[in-house]
Motif scaffolding. Sequence first.
Motif, mmCIF file in Angstrom:
data_model
loop_
_atom_site.group_PDB
_atom_site.id
_atom_site.type_symbol
_atom_site.label_atom_id
_atom_site.label_comp_id
_atom_site.label_asym_id
_atom_site.label_seq_id
_atom_site.Cartn_x
_atom_site.Cartn_y
_atom_site.Cartn_z
ATOM 1 N N PHE A 214 0.821 -1.205 0.000
ATOM 2 C CA PHE A 214 0.000 0.000 0.000
ATOM 3 C C PHE A 214 0.857 1.259 0.000
ATOM 4 C CE2 PHE A 214 -3.495 -2.781 0.938
ATOM 5 C CZ PHE A 214 -4.610 -2.105 0.472
ATOM 6 N N VAL A 215 1.958 1.264 0.725
ATOM 7 C CA VAL A 215 2.771 2.479 0.832
ATOM 8 C C VAL A 215 3.675 2.650 -0.381
ATOM 9 C CG1 VAL A 215 4.618 3.609 2.129
ATOM 10 C CG2 VAL A 215 2.693 2.586 3.345
ATOM 11 N N ILE A 216 4.363 1.584 -0.808
ATOM 12 C CA ILE A 216 5.377 1.736 -1.853
ATOM 13 C C ILE A 216 4.754 1.821 -3.253
ATOM 14 C CG2 ILE A 216 7.531 0.867 -2.802
ATOM 15 C CD1 ILE A 216 7.729 1.790 0.102
ATOM 16 N N PRO A 217 4.126 0.765 -3.781
ATOM 17 C CA PRO A 217 3.594 0.892 -5.153
ATOM 18 C C PRO A 217 2.391 1.816 -5.264
ATOM 19 C CG PRO A 217 3.858 -1.421 -4.504
ATOM 20 C CD PRO A 217 3.957 -0.603 -3.268
ATOM 21 N N ILE A 218 1.463 1.746 -4.301
ATOM 22 C CA ILE A 218 0.218 2.500 -4.456
ATOM 23 C C ILE A 218 0.401 3.973 -4.139
ATOM 24 C CG2 ILE A 218 -2.127 2.775 -3.543
ATOM 25 C CD1 ILE A 218 -2.326 -0.221 -3.295
ATOM 26 N N GLN A 219 1.100 4.296 -3.053
ATOM 27 C CA GLN A 219 1.249 5.710 -2.707
ATOM 28 C C GLN A 219 2.523 6.324 -3.287
ATOM 29 O OE1 GLN A 219 2.645 6.726 1.075
ATOM 30 N NE2 GLN A 219 1.800 8.779 1.085
ATOM 31 N N PHE A 220 3.684 5.776 -2.911
ATOM 32 C CA PHE A 220 4.939 6.429 -3.274
ATOM 33 C C PHE A 220 5.223 6.374 -4.763
ATOM 34 C CE2 PHE A 220 9.533 6.024 -4.068
ATOM 35 C CZ PHE A 220 9.915 7.320 -3.729
ATOM 36 N N MET A 221 5.124 5.192 -5.363
ATOM 37 C CA MET A 221 5.513 5.066 -6.770
ATOM 38 C C MET A 221 4.551 5.794 -7.708
ATOM 39 S SD MET A 221 7.143 1.264 -7.213
ATOM 40 C CE MET A 221 8.630 0.802 -6.346
ATOM 41 N N THR A 222 3.245 5.731 -7.428
ATOM 42 C CA THR A 222 2.332 6.472 -8.298
ATOM 43 C C THR A 222 2.620 7.969 -8.235
ATOM 44 O OG1 THR A 222 0.693 6.531 -6.507
ATOM 45 C CG2 THR A 222 0.458 4.794 -8.140
ATOM 46 N N MET B 3 -4.209 4.740 1.038
ATOM 47 C CA MET B 3 -3.168 4.432 2.012
ATOM 48 C C MET B 3 -3.589 4.836 3.416
ATOM 49 S SD MET B 3 -0.701 6.177 3.910
ATOM 50 C CE MET B 3 -0.795 7.727 3.024
ATOM 51 N N ALA B 4 -4.190 6.038 3.547
ATOM 52 C CA ALA B 4 -4.593 6.529 4.868
ATOM 53 C C ALA B 4 -5.648 5.629 5.494
ATOM 54 C CB ALA B 4 -5.117 7.952 4.744
ATOM 55 N N ILE B 5 -6.582 5.156 4.677
ATOM 56 C CA ILE B 5 -7.615 4.241 5.192
ATOM 57 C C ILE B 5 -6.973 2.933 5.653
ATOM 58 C CG2 ILE B 5 -9.620 2.853 4.535
ATOM 59 C CD1 ILE B 5 -10.405 5.171 2.649
ATOM 60 N N TYR B 6 -6.028 2.432 4.866
ATOM 61 C CA TYR B 6 -5.403 1.166 5.226
ATOM 62 C C TYR B 6 -4.558 1.283 6.492
ATOM 63 C CZ TYR B 6 -3.069 -3.289 4.872
ATOM 64 O OH TYR B 6 -2.613 -4.546 5.137
#
Length: 301
Positions: free
Chosen positions: A144-152, A177-180
């Motif tokens: 959730f943090v790396i591909p979904i938030q940071f990389m996008t 990410m915040a919800i997760y």
Amino acid sequence: MLTSTEVPMLLQRLHIHNGYRPLHQPRFYYYRSAFLLHNELINVWTHFLPIVLLAYYYVIPEIQSETPRFPALVLHFGTACLMAGSTIAHLLHSRSPLDHVFWFCVDFAGIGIWSLCIGLQRFSAEHDSGLLFDLLYLPSLLIFVIPIQFMTTTVFFVTRPHWKLRHLIRLLACLIMAIYLNAPLTRRFWTIPIETSPSLQMHSKSFQWLLVSGIFMGGNVPERWAPGIFDLVGYGHQLFHLCIIMVAWNLVDAAHLDCDLETASPFLPKNLATLIVLFIGIGVIFETIRRLMRIAKEKYQ
């Protein structure tokens, strides 16, 4: 200072017409600009001062206590990365388009590490979360943090900086990410009345402030309603910074209540797993930046 028409499009802020620093100056000029009036000045100080306060009121007392609590220190580390990355990015990005890309990638790295540390602190501090949750949460947190938030955020920033959908995707990724990140708190939200738990109230407030921050980040308000009026003081990104301070403040206060002596030792299995995931996350984040800067150098040098 320059107008928006005198700087490259990449360095322009929507609806901000004046207060841009000149490009290609000696690096010391941009350090000195922390004490000059320009449209990034407030962004520099609203994230530098919290680093000082975090160290004085939270980090130093925690380290000097008889039993420093590892989960709390993880969150403090992430918060410091967020504030430091933002401070240095807003201070130095105006030197050139390549500097702009590099330093805001560093800024996004700070956000990514902070997000990772929020999840890790909550994971380490929670009791009785269940074996299945303990096994699945850390690997999924990296996803959730790396591909979904940071990389996008970083990939589109480097490869498609003027794409209109980029900011919308960034906001949606941050919301997911915040919800997760609240997943470790689910059991407590279901079983404990929020009015009886100060820490749950703080977690709730932090999420509310995050939602408010998205209005200023995504909506470019109030400057879109009066272009040129808020060039130096009061535009949306500055207000976004203030909201993020409130998010971080509520999180560190909640962690102060949530982290007890039972979870203090860094040698507990949960905390050792947390440390491993943190190192993996940081490594992936900075390797991503290294690869993206190769692309940026071809575009902007």
